[in-house]
Each structure stands twice: as C-alpha cells, then as structure tokens.
Design an enzyme around this catalytic site. Structure first.
Site, PDB file in Angstrom:
ATOM      1  N   HIS A  31       0.860  -1.189   0.000  1.00  0.00           N
ATOM      2  CA  HIS A  31       0.000   0.000   0.000  1.00  0.00           C
ATOM      3  C   HIS A  31       0.895   1.237   0.000  1.00  0.00           C
ATOM      4  O   HIS A  31       1.300   1.733   1.051  1.00  0.00           O
ATOM      5  CB  HIS A  31      -0.921  -0.025   1.239  1.00  0.00           C
ATOM      6  CG  HIS A  31      -1.943   1.069   1.259  1.00  0.00           C
ATOM      7  ND1 HIS A  31      -3.131   0.954   1.949  1.00  0.00           N
ATOM      8  CD2 HIS A  31      -1.976   2.305   0.683  1.00  0.00           C
ATOM      9  CE1 HIS A  31      -3.836   2.064   1.814  1.00  0.00           C
ATOM     10  NE2 HIS A  31      -3.141   2.902   1.045  1.00  0.00           N
ATOM     11  N   HIS A  33       1.222   4.853  -2.442  1.00  0.00           N
ATOM     12  CA  HIS A  33       0.835   5.695  -3.577  1.00  0.00           C
ATOM     13  C   HIS A  33       2.095   6.390  -4.062  1.00  0.00           C
ATOM     14  O   HIS A  33       2.719   7.136  -3.299  1.00  0.00           O
ATOM     15  CB  HIS A  33      -0.196   6.741  -3.151  1.00  0.00           C
ATOM     16  CG  HIS A  33      -1.442   6.152  -2.575  1.00  0.00           C
ATOM     17  ND1 HIS A  33      -2.594   5.969  -3.304  1.00  0.00           N
ATOM     18  CD2 HIS A  33      -1.719   5.676  -1.327  1.00  0.00           C
ATOM     19  CE1 HIS A  33      -3.529   5.425  -2.537  1.00  0.00           C
ATOM     20  NE2 HIS A  33      -3.012   5.236  -1.325  1.00  0.00           N
ATOM     21  N   HIS A 211      -9.645   0.928  -1.269  1.00  0.00           N
ATOM     22  CA  HIS A 211      -9.588   1.551   0.050  1.00  0.00           C
ATOM     23  C   HIS A 211     -10.992   1.457   0.660  1.00  0.00           C
ATOM     24  O   HIS A 211     -11.984   1.785  -0.012  1.00  0.00           O
ATOM     25  CB  HIS A 211      -9.209   3.028  -0.062  1.00  0.00           C
ATOM     26  CG  HIS A 211      -7.759   3.299  -0.342  1.00  0.00           C
ATOM     27  ND1 HIS A 211      -7.074   2.713  -1.364  1.00  0.00           N
ATOM     28  CD2 HIS A 211      -6.869   4.112   0.300  1.00  0.00           C
ATOM     29  CE1 HIS A 211      -5.814   3.145  -1.351  1.00  0.00           C
ATOM     30  NE2 HIS A 211      -5.665   3.998  -0.354  1.00  0.00           N
ATOM     31  N   GLU A 214     -11.307   3.347   5.988  1.00  0.00           N
ATOM     32  CA  GLU A 214     -10.223   4.220   6.462  1.00  0.00           C
ATOM     33  C   GLU A 214     -10.919   5.313   7.278  1.00  0.00           C
ATOM     34  O   GLU A 214     -10.755   5.404   8.476  1.00  0.00           O
ATOM     35  CB  GLU A 214      -9.463   4.797   5.262  1.00  0.00           C
ATOM     36  CG  GLU A 214      -8.383   5.808   5.632  1.00  0.00           C
ATOM     37  CD  GLU A 214      -7.736   6.470   4.398  1.00  0.00           C
ATOM     38  OE1 GLU A 214      -8.302   6.383   3.288  1.00  0.00           O
ATOM     39  OE2 GLU A 214      -6.668   7.100   4.567  1.00  0.00           O
ATOM     40  N   ASP A 292       1.693   4.036   2.843  1.00  0.00           N
ATOM     41  CA  ASP A 292       0.643   4.850   2.218  1.00  0.00           C
ATOM     42  C   ASP A 292       1.233   6.016   1.411  1.00  0.00           C
ATOM     43  O   ASP A 292       1.425   5.878   0.206  1.00  0.00           O
ATOM     44  CB  ASP A 292      -0.346   5.353   3.278  1.00  0.00           C
ATOM     45  CG  ASP A 292      -1.725   5.689   2.714  1.00  0.00           C
ATOM     46  OD1 ASP A 292      -1.954   5.457   1.519  1.00  0.00           O
ATOM     47  OD2 ASP A 292      -2.583   6.180   3.486  1.00  0.00           O
ATOM     48  N   ASP A 293       1.513   7.130   2.077  1.00  0.00           N
ATOM     49  CA  ASP A 293       2.063   8.328   1.425  1.00  0.00           C
ATOM     50  C   ASP A 293       3.213   8.848   2.277  1.00  0.00           C
ATOM     51  O   ASP A 293       3.078   9.833   3.004  1.00  0.00           O
ATOM     52  CB  ASP A 293       0.969   9.400   1.308  1.00  0.00           C
ATOM     53  CG  ASP A 293      -0.210   8.910   0.490  1.00  0.00           C
ATOM     54  OD1 ASP A 293      -0.092   8.834  -0.742  1.00  0.00           O
ATOM     55  OD2 ASP A 293      -1.248   8.554   1.103  1.00  0.00           O
TER      56      ASP A 293
HETATM   57  N1  ADE Z   1      -4.728   8.640  -2.041  1.00  0.00           N
HETATM   58  C1  ADE Z   1      -3.497   8.718  -1.518  1.00  0.00           C
HETATM   59  N2  ADE Z   1      -3.506   8.346  -0.236  1.00  0.00           N
HETATM   60  C2  ADE Z   1      -4.784   8.012   0.064  1.00  0.00           C
HETATM   61  C3  ADE Z   1      -5.433   7.542   1.221  1.00  0.00           C
HETATM   62  N3  ADE Z   1      -4.782   7.326   2.368  1.00  0.00           N
HETATM   63  N4  ADE Z   1      -6.758   7.319   1.171  1.00  0.00           N
HETATM   64  C4  ADE Z   1      -7.432   7.536   0.039  1.00  0.00           C
HETATM   65  N5  ADE Z   1      -6.858   7.973  -1.084  1.00  0.00           N
HETATM   66  C5  ADE Z   1      -5.548   8.212  -1.079  1.00  0.00           C
HETATM   67 ZN    ZN Z   2      -3.836   4.723   0.467  1.00  0.00          ZN
END
Ligand code: ADE
Ligand code: ZN
Length: 360
Positions: A31, A33, A211, A214, A292-293
C-alpha cells in the site's frame, strides 16, 4: 533475545532488538501511492526543471503545510503537489527515489498505486505516466533487486463514467498493469458506485483492491467484498467496529493493508496506542504494515514499524506474522511467495528466533 515469547502490550521498555529484527526483516509493501512518495526536495527540483511555480515559498513551508485535519485536507495538498510531475523522467525519478528508500527498509517487493486521472486531467498523457513509472521500476529491479507491480487506482470522487475513460486509456498496454484499485475521498463515495467498472477490470483478468473503512464505515468493506470482489482491503482499520465484518475478514483470509502513521496523521486515531492493529491481529485478520504516502505522513515502512513497536511492544512472532502476511497477500506467483517466506524464515533463525516455534 528478550521479548521473544512475550505477549507484548506496551507497558514495559521497548526491546530494541525486536525493533532491529523487524526493521531488517525482508518484507513486501502493498500500500504505497507513488504520488505520495514525492518528497519536498524532489517536488521543488521538478518544479524548477519544469518551470512551474509551487504555492509554497520553499521546502520548509511545504513541510509546514502538512498538518492535516482529515483525509480530504491531505488530498487537497497531495493533488496540488502532483502538478510538478510532467515528463516520463519526472515519474521515473520519483519511482526510483521511492524504491531506494524502500530497499533501505528491507522491502524486497512493492505493489505500487498510481492515480492516472490526477495526471490526465491536467494534460499529462497516460503513456507519459506509465512509461516513466515502468522505467523507474526496471531501474529499481536492476539496481536494487526490488521487484514491483503497478496498481492503477480510480479516483472515487469522480464518476464511474470517468473511471471507464481512464480504463480505456490503459487498455493498449494492459500487460504493464498488475491490478486495479480505488482511492481518494471515501466519505460519500461508497464502493458500490464503481461496481460495473470493477466487473470490467476483473473480466480483464486483473486482481482488484479498494480503500475501505479508512474514514468510511465497516459496511464499505462488505460492499468492496460483495460488489467489487476485491482480493485485499486497503486500510480497513474500522473493521473492528462491526464484529461480523471482522469475523468475515478473518474467516475468508482477506488481507488488510494497514498504514499506521497515515491513520495518525489523518486523525483516524488520536494516538498510536488507540490504533486497532492489535485488535485486528487478535481477531485473526491477515494484517500487513505499509506507509501509504510516506512523504506526507512522516515516514517510510520502517518508520511505521518503529512507531507501532513503541506503542505495542510486539514480540518477534507478531513481526514475523506481519511480514509473512505481506508475502502471502502479494499478487505474485506462488513460487516467488514461497521464496520470500523462506528468506524471512532464514532471517528470523539467524537472529535466534525460530518461526517453527511460533504459535499458529
Ligand atoms: N490517495 C493517496 N492516499 C490516500 C489515502 N490514504 N486514502 C485515500 N486515497 C488516497
Ligand atoms: Zn492509500
């Protein structure tokens, strides 16, 4: 090694030996991005290269802007920063920068999300994006030995018709896509909105993920499983709020790609000790840890591991399980998954913790 048989619980001092073992163990990241791996220094370098001006004076000002209230406030910044990505070289450099960081954290395989609509909507053609990302992935495998796959994510705040247009753009080079996913603003955009699109993706022979739960309710997990027929759930951390959903995830062996620092920074939980990861594991859910990011949420995979270990003081067997889950849930041929697990076993044995002795 102290803590080998401990139950864990977070009250005592954290065993640094266990943290070191978890950080050095081989693992898969499922996971991530790629647009979320855009660090401020690279963002400003690409802005200069492409003669684009960013709305922040400098890297420090951009970093200071990363104080998020929720998912949407993060997404606003994330989409704004993506404006610097224009050429295949930009996407290549971004991919290679991520893979170098991942390799340093013991990641041997990554399944990487990208958001083509974010780029095509501002005039960057799909082949530009794909060519650059794939070049970075090839360089990463050659230079670092890290294998990777690409998951095309549809933006759920857009319509299903727009998703079909994004899919059409991908059809000419479908062999370069390893799966399809669903991301962006969850509230008000339930998985069912994309039922026909995902039916089409599955008919193309690709695995699908989404997703869910969340920020949204656990019922979004049920929808993603029943209507989209996903193979993994991204996040899913609110599953614990519905015992039936939780039991189903465990019974069906559905993997969750959990992102602890993301959940903290987006205020899904007020602090790490309130995270539902221990509850998911205790219920027998196949959880994995991911970043994630990472450029936005304070760290890469091992930063997530360290934050979790500080909060929960997991024993080695839990870290073994988390890494093993990441390999078992990967969209890779079984032979490769077994090779990775054999390397994981060897890593633990070399550290004096025999996985054969861990309770199942
Ligand atoms: N795009 C990038 N990170 C995300 C996240 N945590 N939830 C939904 N969309 C995303
Ligand atoms: Zn994500």
């Amino acid at each position: 090694m102290a803590g080998t048989g401990a139950a864990g619980g977070g009250l005592g001092a954290v065993d640094d030996g266990v943290t070191a073992l978890a950080c050095s163990m081989p693992k898969a990241e499922l996971h991530l991005h790629i647009e979320g791996a855009l660090e401020p220094d690279l963002a400003f370098a690409l802005a200069r290269r492409n003669r684009i001006s960013l709305p922040w004076a400098d890297e420090a000002a951009l970093t200071a802007a990363k104080d998020f209230q929720d998912l949407q406030s993060f997404l606003d910044l994330y989409y704004a920063c993506a404006a610097v990505l224009r050429t295949p070289e930009d996407f290549r450099d971004l991919m290679l920068a991520y893979l170098r960081r991942a390799a340093a954290d013991g990641v041997v395989h990554a399944e990487i999300f990208f958001d083509p609509q974010t780029h095509t909507e501002r005039g960057v053609a799909y082949p530009v994006v794909l060519e650059g990302l794939r070049e970075g992935m090839a360089l990463g495998e050659r230079e670092l030995g890290v294998t990777s796959g690409l998951i095309l994510c549809f933006l759920r705040h857009l319509t299903e018709a727009q998703g079909f247009l994004a899919l059409d753009a991908a059809l000419g080079s479908l062999d370069l896509i390893d799966g399809f996913g669903l991301d962006s603003g969850e509230r008000g955009n339930p998985p069912g909105k994309f039922q026909r699109l995902f039916e089409r993706c599955r008919a193309l022979g690709k695995p699908v993920v989404a997703h869910a739960a969340e920020e949204g309710p656990p019922s979004y997990i049920t929808e993603a499983l029943d209507l989209l027929k996903v193979r993994r759930i991204d996040h899913g951390v609110r599953a614990v709020e519905d015992p039936a959903v939780l039991a189903r995830l465990a019974r069906e062996g559905i993997a969750l790609t959990v992102c602890p620092l993301s959940n903290l920074r987006l205020r899904v939980f007020p602090h790490m000790a309130a995270h539902t990861l221990p509850g998911l594991l205790a219920a027998g859910v196949r959880a994995t840890i991911n970043s994630d990011d990472p450029a936005y949420f304070g760290g890469y995979l091992n930063d997530n591991i360290r934050a979790v270990q500080r909060a929960f003081d997991f024993p080695p067997r839990t870290w073994y399980q988390l890494a093993r889950n990441s390999f078992e849930a990967a969209f890779a041929p079984e032979a490769r998954r077994l090779q990775w697990i054999a390397a994981l076993d060897a890593h633990f044995r070399a550290a004096g913790a025999d996985p054969q002795g861990f309770p199942r």
